[in-house]
Design an enzyme around this catalytic site. Structure first.
Site, PDB file in Angstrom:
ATOM      1  N   ILE A 139       4.337   3.116  10.780  1.00 23.72           N
ATOM      2  CA  ILE A 139       3.431   3.586  11.591  1.00 23.72           C
ATOM      3  C   ILE A 139       3.385   4.838  12.117  1.00 23.72           C
ATOM      4  CG2 ILE A 139       2.370   1.076  11.608  1.00 23.72           C
ATOM      5  CD1 ILE A 139       3.295   1.445  14.770  1.00 23.72           C
ATOM      6  N   THR A 140       2.165   5.630  12.325  1.00 21.66           N
ATOM      7  CA  THR A 140       1.892   7.556  13.347  1.00 21.66           C
ATOM      8  C   THR A 140       1.421   6.067  14.459  1.00 21.66           C
ATOM      9  OG1 THR A 140      -0.138   7.390  11.887  1.00 21.66           O
ATOM     10  CG2 THR A 140       2.318   8.420  11.247  1.00 21.66           C
TER      11      THR A 140
ATOM     12  N   TYR B 201       7.881   9.295  16.010  1.00 20.72           N
ATOM     13  CA  TYR B 201       7.393   9.061  15.172  1.00 20.72           C
ATOM     14  C   TYR B 201       9.321  10.014  14.536  1.00 20.72           C
ATOM     15  CZ  TYR B 201       6.352   8.442   9.928  1.00 20.72           C
ATOM     16  OH  TYR B 201       6.704   8.792   8.322  1.00 20.72           O
TER      17      TYR B 201
ATOM     18  N   ILE C  81       3.197   4.291  -0.384  1.00 21.83           N
ATOM     19  CA  ILE C  81       4.553   4.207  -0.888  1.00 21.83           C
ATOM     20  C   ILE C  81       5.463   3.162  -1.091  1.00 21.83           C
ATOM     21  CG2 ILE C  81       6.720   5.124  -0.564  1.00 21.83           C
ATOM     22  CD1 ILE C  81       6.122   7.716   0.995  1.00 21.83           C
TER      23      ILE C  81
ATOM     24  N   PRO D 275      11.209  11.129   2.476  1.00 20.04           N
ATOM     25  CA  PRO D 275       9.961  11.459   1.806  1.00 20.04           C
ATOM     26  C   PRO D 275       9.206  13.180   3.123  1.00 20.04           C
ATOM     27  CG  PRO D 275       9.406   9.381   1.854  1.00 20.04           C
ATOM     28  CD  PRO D 275      10.989   9.913   2.468  1.00 20.04           C
TER      29      PRO D 275
ATOM     30  N   GLN E 230       5.323  14.101  17.183  1.00 16.35           N
ATOM     31  CA  GLN E 230       5.074  13.393  17.014  1.00 16.35           C
ATOM     32  C   GLN E 230       6.799  12.968  16.937  1.00 16.35           C
ATOM     33  OE1 GLN E 230       5.584  13.088  11.785  1.00 16.35           O
ATOM     34  NE2 GLN E 230       3.944  11.791  12.505  1.00 16.35           N
TER      35      GLN E 230
ATOM     36  N   ARG F  77       0.598  -1.194   0.027  1.00 17.26           N
ATOM     37  CA  ARG F  77      -0.175   0.061   0.172  1.00 17.26           C
ATOM     38  C   ARG F  77       0.996   1.331  -0.206  1.00 17.26           C
ATOM     39  NH1 ARG F  77      -3.566   0.989   4.452  1.00 17.26           N
ATOM     40  NH2 ARG F  77      -1.407   0.761   5.902  1.00 17.26           N
TER      41      ARG F  77
HETATM   42  N1  CAA Z   1       1.923  21.675  11.257  1.00 11.82           N
HETATM   43  C1  CAA Z   1       1.220  22.805  11.888  1.00 11.82           C
HETATM   44  N2  CAA Z   1       0.180  23.209  12.939  1.00 11.82           N
HETATM   45  C2  CAA Z   1      -0.368  21.905  13.281  1.00 11.82           C
HETATM   46  C3  CAA Z   1       0.088  20.423  13.210  1.00 11.82           C
HETATM   47  C4  CAA Z   1       1.497  20.198  12.127  1.00 11.82           C
HETATM   48  N3  CAA Z   1       2.014  19.508  11.936  1.00 11.82           N
HETATM   49  N4  CAA Z   1      -0.144  19.576  13.900  1.00 11.82           N
HETATM   50  C5  CAA Z   1      -0.565  20.416  15.022  1.00 11.82           C
HETATM   51  N5  CAA Z   1      -0.815  21.618  13.941  1.00 11.82           N
HETATM   52  C6  CAA Z   1      -2.131  22.849  15.446  1.00 11.82           C
HETATM   53  C7  CAA Z   1      -3.001  22.719  14.605  1.00 11.82           C
HETATM   54  O1  CAA Z   1      -3.509  23.192  13.529  1.00 11.82           O
HETATM   55  C8  CAA Z   1      -3.832  23.518  16.408  1.00 11.82           C
HETATM   56  O2  CAA Z   1      -3.128  25.115  15.999  1.00 11.82           O
HETATM   57  P1  CAA Z   1      -4.536  25.889  16.062  1.00 11.82           P
HETATM   58  O3  CAA Z   1      -4.854  25.961  17.849  1.00 11.82           O
HETATM   59  O4  CAA Z   1      -3.751  27.452  15.747  1.00 11.82           O
HETATM   60  O5  CAA Z   1      -6.117  25.956  15.484  1.00 11.82           O
HETATM   61  C9  CAA Z   1      -2.811  23.524  16.955  1.00 11.82           C
HETATM   62  O6  CAA Z   1      -0.922  22.304  16.879  1.00 11.82           O
HETATM   63  C10 CAA Z   1      -2.942  22.137  18.176  1.00 11.82           C
HETATM   64  O7  CAA Z   1      -3.362  20.477  17.336  1.00 11.82           O
HETATM   65  P2  CAA Z   1      -4.638  20.034  17.460  1.00 11.82           P
HETATM   66  O8  CAA Z   1      -5.780  21.647  18.073  1.00 11.82           O
HETATM   67  O9  CAA Z   1      -5.179  19.767  16.711  1.00 11.82           O
HETATM   68  O10 CAA Z   1      -4.088  19.899  18.700  1.00 11.82           O
HETATM   69  P3  CAA Z   1      -4.379  18.628  19.281  1.00 11.82           P
HETATM   70  O11 CAA Z   1      -3.989  18.078  20.942  1.00 11.82           O
HETATM   71  O12 CAA Z   1      -6.032  17.746  19.299  1.00 11.82           O
HETATM   72  O13 CAA Z   1      -3.778  17.327  18.221  1.00 11.82           O
HETATM   73  C11 CAA Z   1      -2.218  16.578  17.270  1.00 11.82           C
HETATM   74  C12 CAA Z   1      -2.473  17.571  18.254  1.00 11.82           C
HETATM   75  C13 CAA Z   1      -1.954  14.998  17.478  1.00 11.82           C
HETATM   76  C14 CAA Z   1      -0.373  17.012  17.351  1.00 11.82           C
HETATM   77  C15 CAA Z   1      -2.442  16.533  16.120  1.00 11.82           C
HETATM   78  O14 CAA Z   1      -2.325  18.336  15.020  1.00 11.82           O
HETATM   79  C16 CAA Z   1      -1.700  15.486  14.588  1.00 11.82           C
HETATM   80  O15 CAA Z   1      -2.425  14.704  14.966  1.00 11.82           O
HETATM   81  N6  CAA Z   1      -1.036  17.047  13.756  1.00 11.82           N
HETATM   82  C17 CAA Z   1      -0.616  16.309  12.449  1.00 11.82           C
HETATM   83  C18 CAA Z   1       1.211  15.436  13.422  1.00 11.82           C
HETATM   84  C19 CAA Z   1       1.522  15.722  11.528  1.00 11.82           C
HETATM   85  O16 CAA Z   1       2.069  16.205  10.344  1.00 11.82           O
HETATM   86  N7  CAA Z   1       1.582  14.134  11.421  1.00 11.82           N
HETATM   87  C20 CAA Z   1       2.446  13.851  10.077  1.00 11.82           C
HETATM   88  C21 CAA Z   1       1.428  12.246   9.629  1.00 11.82           C
HETATM   89  S1  CAA Z   1       1.636  12.158   8.396  1.00 11.82           S
HETATM   90  C22 CAA Z   1       3.265  11.306   8.308  1.00 11.82           C
HETATM   91  O17 CAA Z   1       3.513  11.416   9.274  1.00 11.82           O
HETATM   92  C23 CAA Z   1       3.948  10.592   6.951  1.00 11.82           C
HETATM   93  C24 CAA Z   1       5.747  11.526   7.268  1.00 11.82           C
HETATM   94  O18 CAA Z   1       6.341  10.558   6.906  1.00 11.82           O
HETATM   95  C25 CAA Z   1       5.472  13.116   6.736  1.00 11.82           C
END
Ligand code: CAA
Length: 240
Positions: free
Chosen positions: A85-86, A147, A14, A177, A144, A12
């Site tokens: 995984i995340t 991660y 990448i 990536p 993360q 699945r």
């Molecule tokens: N970039 C920018 N801003 C981010 C962010 C990010 N990656 N993650 C969170 N924020 C911001 C939110 O937008 C929010 O901002 P506001 O207060 O201005 O609205 C603030 O940080 C707090 O976030 P949440 O309200 O979502 O807080 P939470 O405690 O409910 O959740 C979290 C926190 C678990 C980190 C959730 O925001 C989340 O899942 N973020 C994504 C993290 C991410 O980028 N993961 C990558 C997954 S893909 C991957 O990992 C593949 C790869 O290799 C690239």
């Protein structure tokens, strides 16, 4: 004879694109997967690539998996450590289990899988190990710590193993990536993902195939002088 390639998490996202690209480039590919039987069956039927179910976080399972692949296809020439995984959550809420799951599946898996193939590669004087890291291991990412630590660890693992393999015809490289159009990235909350995409200079998510073509490059016999490197594929989101 075709070279043999194993892709972890290879059915699945990448990993699926990497399996297909390597097959198209003439490799005999074994696609490992961990749990999603439905996706694996669909992938097998669509591509004709054999799939092997085992948990890359478990050394004994990897030993059995590599043994079966070697019996079916032959000794492994190319290993792509892609499975990941995340468990995204800020550290002040993270459980020890969420930390360990990510470390085991994303980083310990590199030890497990590489350990299972390295002696054979050394004996044959050829090998390609390609580790799929992440922009978030290079730059860090909110939510993360697990991660980012695991993915950054993959880069250190890559460099050390590259030194060990250099005199034996084994190259070890990492690809980092950025945000690619996969289920993992689509699971990021929509408002957060919008903010992330707004910071990608190319202006869009990457495609899995855009990562896969770099794997084909690094896997080639002709890429023997490229080792210990990390190639960023992130649309310009993180340049350093
Ligand atoms: N970039 C920018 N801003 C981010 C962010 C990010 N990656 N993650 C969170 N924020 C911001 C939110 O937008 C929010 O901002 P506001 O207060 O201005 O609205 C603030 O940080 C707090 O976030 P949440 O309200 O979502 O807080 P939470 O405690 O409910 O959740 C979290 C926190 C678990 C980190 C959730 O925001 C989340 O899942 N973020 C994504 C993290 C991410 O980028 N993961 C990558 C997954 S893909 C991957 O990992 C593949 C790869 O290799 C690239």
């Amino acid at each position: 004879m075709a070279r043999i390639a194993v892709v972890t998490g290879g059915t699945r996202g990448i990993g699926g694109a990497i399996s297909v690209a390597l097959k198209d480039a003439g490799y005999a590919v074994a696609a490992n997967y961990g749990g999603n039987d439905v996706a694996a069956q669909a992938f097998r039927e669509e591509t004709g690539i054999p799939t092997y179910k085992f948990d890359v976080a478990d050394l004994a399972a990897c030993e059995a998996g590599i043994k079966k692949i070697t019996e079916d296809l032959g000794p492994v020439d190319v290993l792509v450590n892609n499975a990941g995984i995340t468990r995204d959550v800020t550290l002040h809420r993270m459980t020890a289990e969420q930390w360990m799951e990510v470390m085991q599946t994303n980083l310990t898996s590199c030890f497990n899988m590489s350990r299972c193939v390295i002696e054979s590669m050394r004996g044959r004087g050829f090998g390609r190990i390609i580790n799929i890291g992440s922009i978030n291991g290079q730059a860090g990412q909110l939510g993360q710590t697990n991660y980012s630590a695991a993915k950054c660890g993959m880069q250190g693992f890559t460099k050390a193993l590259a030194l060990e393999g250099a005199a034996k015809g084994i190259t070890v490289n990492c690809i980092a990536p950025g945000y690619i159009s996969t289920d993992m990235v689509r699971a990021v909350p929509a408002p957060v993902l919008e903010k992330i995409v707004a910071r990608i200079p190319v202006g869009r998510l990457g495609e899995p195939e855009e990562v896969a073509r770099a794997v084909v490059f690094l896997a080639a016999d002709e890429a023997g002088f490229v080792t210990g490197s990390t190639l960023s594929i992130n649309g310009g989101q993180h340049i350093y």
